[in-house]
Design a protein around this motif. Structure first.
Motif, PDB file in Angstrom:
ATOM      1  N   ARG A 132     -14.932  71.404  35.808  1.00  0.00           N
ATOM      2  CA  ARG A 132     -13.682  70.825  36.285  1.00  0.00           C
ATOM      3  C   ARG A 132     -13.609  69.373  35.843  1.00  0.00           C
ATOM      4  O   ARG A 132     -14.620  68.709  35.670  1.00  0.00           O
ATOM      5  CB  ARG A 132     -13.583  70.893  37.803  1.00  0.00           C
ATOM      6  CG  ARG A 132     -13.600  72.297  38.373  1.00  0.00           C
ATOM      7  CD  ARG A 132     -13.488  72.212  39.880  1.00  0.00           C
ATOM      8  NE  ARG A 132     -13.625  73.509  40.533  1.00  0.00           N
ATOM      9  CZ  ARG A 132     -12.794  73.948  41.468  1.00  0.00           C
ATOM     10  NH1 ARG A 132     -11.761  73.225  41.835  1.00  0.00           N
ATOM     11  NH2 ARG A 132     -12.984  75.117  42.045  1.00  0.00           N
TER      12      ARG A 132
ATOM     13  N   TRP B 102     -10.819  65.787  36.406  1.00  0.00           N
ATOM     14  CA  TRP B 102      -9.559  65.277  36.951  1.00  0.00           C
ATOM     15  C   TRP B 102      -8.496  65.186  35.868  1.00  0.00           C
ATOM     16  O   TRP B 102      -7.288  65.173  36.158  1.00  0.00           O
ATOM     17  CB  TRP B 102      -9.768  63.919  37.616  1.00  0.00           C
ATOM     18  CG  TRP B 102     -10.080  62.777  36.678  1.00  0.00           C
ATOM     19  CD1 TRP B 102     -11.308  62.282  36.367  1.00  0.00           C
ATOM     20  CD2 TRP B 102      -9.147  61.989  35.951  1.00  0.00           C
ATOM     21  NE1 TRP B 102     -11.201  61.239  35.489  1.00  0.00           N
ATOM     22  CE2 TRP B 102      -9.874  61.027  35.214  1.00  0.00           C
ATOM     23  CE3 TRP B 102      -7.751  61.992  35.835  1.00  0.00           C
ATOM     24  CZ2 TRP B 102      -9.268  60.100  34.376  1.00  0.00           C
ATOM     25  CZ3 TRP B 102      -7.150  61.048  34.999  1.00  0.00           C
ATOM     26  CH2 TRP B 102      -7.904  60.114  34.277  1.00  0.00           C
TER      27      TRP B 102
ATOM     28  N   THR C  80      -7.786  67.487  33.728  1.00  0.00           N
ATOM     29  CA  THR C  80      -7.166  68.799  33.494  1.00  0.00           C
ATOM     30  C   THR C  80      -7.022  69.521  34.825  1.00  0.00           C
ATOM     31  O   THR C  80      -7.665  70.543  35.062  1.00  0.00           O
ATOM     32  CB  THR C  80      -8.010  69.635  32.517  1.00  0.00           C
ATOM     33  OG1 THR C  80      -9.341  69.760  33.048  1.00  0.00           O
ATOM     34  CG2 THR C  80      -8.069  68.985  31.152  1.00  0.00           C
ATOM     35  N   VAL C  81      -6.204  68.975  35.700  1.00  0.00           N
ATOM     36  CA  VAL C  81      -6.026  69.531  37.032  1.00  0.00           C
ATOM     37  C   VAL C  81      -5.483  70.954  36.935  1.00  0.00           C
ATOM     38  O   VAL C  81      -4.511  71.218  36.234  1.00  0.00           O
ATOM     39  CB  VAL C  81      -5.067  68.652  37.862  1.00  0.00           C
ATOM     40  CG1 VAL C  81      -4.791  69.292  39.207  1.00  0.00           C
ATOM     41  CG2 VAL C  81      -5.656  67.262  38.040  1.00  0.00           C
ATOM     42  N   GLY C  82      -6.160  71.862  37.648  1.00  0.00           N
ATOM     43  CA  GLY C  82      -5.705  73.245  37.684  1.00  0.00           C
ATOM     44  C   GLY C  82      -6.140  74.083  36.512  1.00  0.00           C
ATOM     45  O   GLY C  82      -5.912  75.301  36.485  1.00  0.00           O
TER      46      GLY C  82
ATOM     47  N   ASP D 219       0.436  65.211  38.570  1.00  0.00           N
ATOM     48  CA  ASP D 219      -0.790  65.396  39.355  1.00  0.00           C
ATOM     49  C   ASP D 219      -1.266  64.105  40.020  1.00  0.00           C
ATOM     50  O   ASP D 219      -2.349  64.079  40.602  1.00  0.00           O
ATOM     51  CB  ASP D 219      -1.908  65.930  38.450  1.00  0.00           C
ATOM     52  CG  ASP D 219      -1.559  67.260  37.831  1.00  0.00           C
ATOM     53  OD1 ASP D 219      -1.037  68.121  38.559  1.00  0.00           O
ATOM     54  OD2 ASP D 219      -1.799  67.430  36.614  1.00  0.00           O
TER      55      ASP D 219
ATOM     56  N   TYR E 195      -2.015  64.421  43.781  1.00  0.00           N
ATOM     57  CA  TYR E 195      -3.179  65.267  44.040  1.00  0.00           C
ATOM     58  C   TYR E 195      -4.472  64.522  43.730  1.00  0.00           C
ATOM     59  O   TYR E 195      -5.446  64.577  44.495  1.00  0.00           O
ATOM     60  CB  TYR E 195      -3.086  66.536  43.215  1.00  0.00           C
ATOM     61  CG  TYR E 195      -4.270  67.453  43.341  1.00  0.00           C
ATOM     62  CD1 TYR E 195      -4.570  68.079  44.545  1.00  0.00           C
ATOM     63  CD2 TYR E 195      -5.109  67.689  42.257  1.00  0.00           C
ATOM     64  CE1 TYR E 195      -5.669  68.923  44.669  1.00  0.00           C
ATOM     65  CE2 TYR E 195      -6.204  68.524  42.366  1.00  0.00           C
ATOM     66  CZ  TYR E 195      -6.477  69.137  43.573  1.00  0.00           C
ATOM     67  OH  TYR E 195      -7.571  69.971  43.690  1.00  0.00           O
ATOM     68  N   LEU E 196      -4.489  63.787  42.610  1.00  0.00           N
ATOM     69  CA  LEU E 196      -5.685  63.026  42.249  1.00  0.00           C
ATOM     70  C   LEU E 196      -5.950  61.919  43.255  1.00  0.00           C
ATOM     71  O   LEU E 196      -7.105  61.637  43.596  1.00  0.00           O
ATOM     72  CB  LEU E 196      -5.526  62.446  40.844  1.00  0.00           C
ATOM     73  CG  LEU E 196      -5.505  63.461  39.695  1.00  0.00           C
ATOM     74  CD1 LEU E 196      -5.191  62.775  38.379  1.00  0.00           C
ATOM     75  CD2 LEU E 196      -6.833  64.200  39.602  1.00  0.00           C
TER      76      LEU E 196
END
Length: 964
Positions: free
Chosen positions: A241, A243, A245-247, A886, A889-890
């Motif tokens: 994962r 940050w 490339t969220v999702g 994003d 969300y971040l």
């Protein structure tokens, strides 16, 4: 801010948070030693002082973790108990050392989050041999949990009493010595995910012997094993994962099947890879990228075997011989994804990559090469194949580590005339660490990639006849699982590092009364100590030569000696008078003469004041030091990160440019010639940046770190509330001349702006004037300060439901007030208060940390509930997520909320049979760690969270103890 005013402000802030201590959901392990009433008038020695006194009082705060507390935790490793204390940071653990080149699975203690090297670890009041290369940090894996009688933790500078490394405090493990009989314990644990299995078997025995029971021996043998956890076995860490490339999984572009790039003089002509059936795929689709976390570990398997003993024999009324041997063997293994192998690791000096004559090139790719190389435009010609490919079939970078530790503490202690006593002791310790892995030989890899079809046999062979004669086997990198075992064996070389630490300590001390004052007897402790430390690190020849993939590493060998004298005095000033039930003064000093830094002086002074019974106030000021360790002094300049973040101030210099630095830049040999060949201006290409490196090494000219420590607090034990105690202690630790490395950018900038040889000697340039290497050697440049207030509450009350049953509550809470660092003179102040740990920063700065334990004890039956609280915190204080969909969300991920962990244990003691049964659940509500993926500063690779949080989930354990 003014030093005194700052502390006044901090004290007022501490008072404002006092009520918070009573509302904590955090867990407590121990109570302050001050709250314990003495069971007898026997004199004892409490950590933080060498003076034996007829009580448990101390001028500096002490937390005591008892054997009962350890048993209630169900922990097989004492590190797991200590790290839940709010004064203790994480240090090195099984869950954050998977990517270490040595010391995998190690266990350290880190008081005040100032680093394990600033915490002094003692066993029975004496030093223990370091467990890691070139450092002073002790590996707690060598201390058997079942053999611990108690752990005394003193925070604040204690160098005057114990010597170097005690800047943030002392952790003293007191082992069982008068144990009688035989006790065996077996325990099994497993997670809710059916992994992380733990086994523990321990036997402790003790017996008196000889005439009049002059002798006594206690022995413990422990074997335990923890199986570890794979990253793919937790939803949070199952996939890479980031940050950025969220999702979407952040899979690697270094895939197991290879990513290949046909190169021309003008750049890339064609990128290709392979699907799972090994068909050629032009381009590089994301779905064919590589999930590194599938092959990583959250937690390492660790297996330990330990044998420890405490033996003594009273020779006469004035001399008792003691002997304390320890042996341990600790094994662990890291599991990492296969190496992200890039063509540039083996092709140097401008070679364009793999030869286009390689015999394994697929037919469809061969057609592309032939077509481009046969047209009329030479600029289209493909000259090489650059590639990136995991080495899954070759080697996976995993390692096997084995550490063996021997230690003997022996000597004579006894009584002298009057109330004086003495001790003469010798400690010898040795730790040998052997870590084995694999690497590739770059020269052999180049030979194996230069393959042709032998016209005589129609078989693919290595082109070089001499290489063939030496056993060269051609290697096929095109596709999944295409590398043969034979070609792997040809390019693989063993990689190892052998670490050898040795410690010798000679000590002599005496303590006793000097004379009587109206308030009591003046007591003195004096002594001398001589210590020798040696450490060596031996790397394999491939690593020494820099011919593998892990960078060049030179061997390390260093040693130092130190001779010391010390003294400590306790003066009772007032006793039994109005408004002064007791007033006493304490002071200590130590002069140390190092073979490395020369003479240093540490000292402390403190007051103890009891205005009325039940109220005690205390204050202590100390000036402590830490001498540089062997690695900091003597580590060779080696390894190093890519210098892509370093910008040469001379970039853009021309023969006529007029920037302030340009005149200095033009004087650099070769720079103007390089500029003239490239349009008149010095310009860095991606290739130049790739070959720029930042390296770090030791510095034999280092000086000691110095620290000023202030603690002020008090203890309240009201007689009208039996079994209750409360304490609050303010602490402030300020470290000057802290050892650190100057940032490479600062070194380069200051070389150009000042021409100071100190900076310029650390900058190496190519003959064309461009940066080649920046040596960021260690220097005494940093300043560190942390302050806060520790609260401690305990209460025990007989409930009356059953005969002799009781309910007890213990609470520890730390309110952190400041945690800051200045990395070098002129650098901006780094605020870590409210920020998680990241490489290059201080430890995590939780404003609020605590723990509480509630225990019901009914004789044969007992139950305990513990809650550990980690307060709300941020990954980075100064970070604003990039604009976009994003961003919110971040920002949410960057702010970590309060986290509570609940642990439960029950016990039943079948007293007549000698059998005790117990079981428990840790992380009862299966609290998962907060998501902090790659890109967040506190991310632990393979865990996808910060190292402070429990990566395992709910865990069950059960055990049996039998007393013979």
């Amino acid at each position: 801010m003014n030093y005194v005013r700052r502390r006044q402000t901090a004290l007022l802030a501490g008072v404002a948070t006092l009520t918070t201590a009573f509302a904590i959901s955090g867990a407590a392990f121990a109570q302050s030693a001050d709250a314990n009433e003495p069971a007898s008038v026997d004199t004892i020695v409490v950590t933080g002082s060498r003076i034996a006194r007829p009580d448990l009082e101390a001028a500096t705060p002490i937390a005591v973790v008892t054997s009962e507390t350890i048993a209630q935790s169900g922990a097989s490793n004492i590190q797991d108990v200590l790290r839940e204390l709010p004064q203790v940071g994480v240090g090195t653990t099984r869950a954050n050392s998977n990517f270490s080149s040595s010391g995998n699975g190690g266990a350290t203690v880190d008081l005040r989050n100032l680093g394990p090297s600033r915490t002094l670890v003692l066993v029975n009041g004496r030093r223990f041999v370091p467990g890691f290369a070139g450092t002073s940090a002790v590996d707690l894996n060598n201390i058997p949990t079942d053999f611990i009688d108690r752990v005394e933790v003193v925070t604040g500078g204690a160098s005057a009493v114990y010597g170097s490394d005690a800047i943030s405090g002392v952790v003293n493990f007191i082992l069982k010595d008068k144990f009688e009989g035989l006790t065996a314990r077996a325990e099994y644990g497993i997670s809710d995910y059916k992994d992380n299995e733990r086994y523990l078997f321990s036997v402790t025995g003790g017996h008196a012997f000889g005439p009049d029971d002059r002798g006594h021996v206690a022995v413990n043998v422990t074997h335990d094993s923890e199986k570890g956890v794979l990253s793919r076995d937790r939803a949070l860490s199952r996939e890479d994962r980031s940050w950025a490339t969220v999702g979407v999984p952040a899979y690697s572009s270094f895939p197991a099947q290879g990513r290949f790039d046909l190169r021309t003089a003008n750049g890339s002509a064609q990128v290709f890879t392979f699907d799972h059936d090994n068909n050629v795929v032009l381009g590089f689709p994301q779905e064919l990228a590589y999930n590194r976390n599938w092959d990583r570990r959250i937690s390492l398997p660790v297996e330990r075997t330990l044998v420890s003993a405490n033996a003594s024999y009273r020779l006469n009324d004035h001399a008792t011989f003691f002997f304390e041997p320890t042996w341990s063997k600790v094994t662990s293994s890291a599991l990492l994804e296969a190496y992200s192998f890039d063509w540039s690791f083996i092709y140097k000096n401008g070679q364009p990559g793999m030869p286009i004559t390689n015999a394994y090139i697929p037919a469809s790719i061969r057609s592309i090469i032939d077509a481009r190389n046969s047209d009329a435009n030479p600029a289209n010609d493909i000259t090489g194949i650059q590639f990136r490919r995991r080495q899954n079939e070759v080697y996976d970078r995993s390692n096997q580590a084995e550490r063996e530790t021997y230690r003997i503490a022996t000597g004579v202690r006894g009584d002298l005339r009057g109330d004086w006593s003495y001790e003469l002791s010798y400690v010898y310790g040795r730790m040998q660490d052997s870590t084995h892995s694999q690497d590739i030989d770059a020269t052999k890899y180049v030979q194996a990639l230069d393959s042709i079809v032998d016209s005589a046999t129609n078989k693919i062979v290595c082109r070089d006849p001499a290489a063939r004669a030496a056993g060269c086997v051609p290697i096929n990198l095109f596709g999944f699982d295409t590398v043969s075992a034979e070609s792997s064996a040809y390019v693989i070389v063993p990689r190892w590092v052998e670490i050898d630490n040795e410690q010798q300590v000679f000590s002599a001390s005496a303590t006793g009364g000097l004379f009587d004052l109206p308030a009591g007897r003046v007591q003195l402790a004096i002594g001398a100590e001589h210590r020798r430390e040696r450490s060596s690190t031996d790397w394999d020849p491939i690593t020494n030569a820099g011919n593998g993939t892990s960078g060049k590493q030179d061997d390390l060998f260093g040693r130092f000696t130190v001779s010391e004298v010390f003294g400590e005095v306790h003066v009772p000033l007032l006793a039994g008078v109005r408004f002064a039930d007791y007033l006493g003064f304490n002071a200590a000093a130590r002069y140390s003469d190092y073979s490395t830094v020369g003479g240093t002086l540490s000292w402390n002074a403190g007051l103890e004041y009891t205005p009325v019974k039940g109220v005690k106030l205390r204050a202590n000021y100390a000036e402590a030091n830490r001498a540089p360790n062997i690695s900091e002094l003597y580590a060779a300049v080696s390894g190093g990160a890519n210098g892509s973040t370093v910008i040469d101030p001379c970039n853009g210099t021309s023969a006529t440019s007029t920037r302030p630095q340009d005149a200095t830049c033009r004087a650099i040999p070769g720079l103007l010639v390089e500029a003239a060949d490239n349009g008149g201006t010095l310009t860095y290409t991606a290739f130049d940046i790739n070959w720029m490196s930042v390296q770090q090494g030791g510095n034999p000219d280092l000086r000691e770190e110095t620290a000023k420590t202030l603690t002020i607090g008090g203890v309240y034990t009201p007689s009208y509330i039996p079994g209750f105690h409360f304490s609050a202690d303010y602490f402030d630790i300020k470290i000057d001349n802290a050892i650190g490395a100057l940032p490479a950018q600062i070194v380069v900038d200051r070389c150009i702006s000042t021409a100071d040889p100190f900076y310029c000697n650390a900058v190496e340039r190519f003959p064309n004037g461009k940066l080649r290497r920046i040596n960021t050697r260690l220097v005494n440049v940093a300043e560190i300060e942390t302050s806060g207030i520790d609260f401690n509450l305990g209460y025990r009350h007989e409930v009356g439901l059953l005969a002799g049953d009781s309910l007890s509550l213990n609470v520890l809470y730390t309110r952190l007030l400041s945690m800051e660092k200045t990395s070098f003179e002129g650098a901006p102040l780094e605020q870590n208060l409210g920020q998680l740990f990241a490489e290059g920063r201080l430890g995590s700065g939780y404003k609020n940390r605590g723990n509480a334990r509630l225990t019901y004890d009914a004789g044969a039956f007992s139950a305990s509930w513990q809650v550990t609280w980690l307060g709300a915190i941020r990954d980075r204080l100064d970070w604003t997520p990039p604009a976009g969909p994003d961003q919110a969300y971040l920002a949410q991920l960057n702010t970590v909320p309060n986290v509570l962990y609940h642990d439960l244990q029950v016990r039943y003691d079948l007293q007549e049979s000698g059998l005790e049964l117990y079981a428990g659940i840790n992380n009862l509500f299966n609290k998962t760690p907060p998501l902090l993926p790659t890109g967040f500063a506190s991310n632990v690779v393979g865990v996808e969270s910060a190292k402070e949080y429990d990566p395992y989930g709910r865990r069950f354990f059960a055990g049996v103890r039998y007393r013979f």
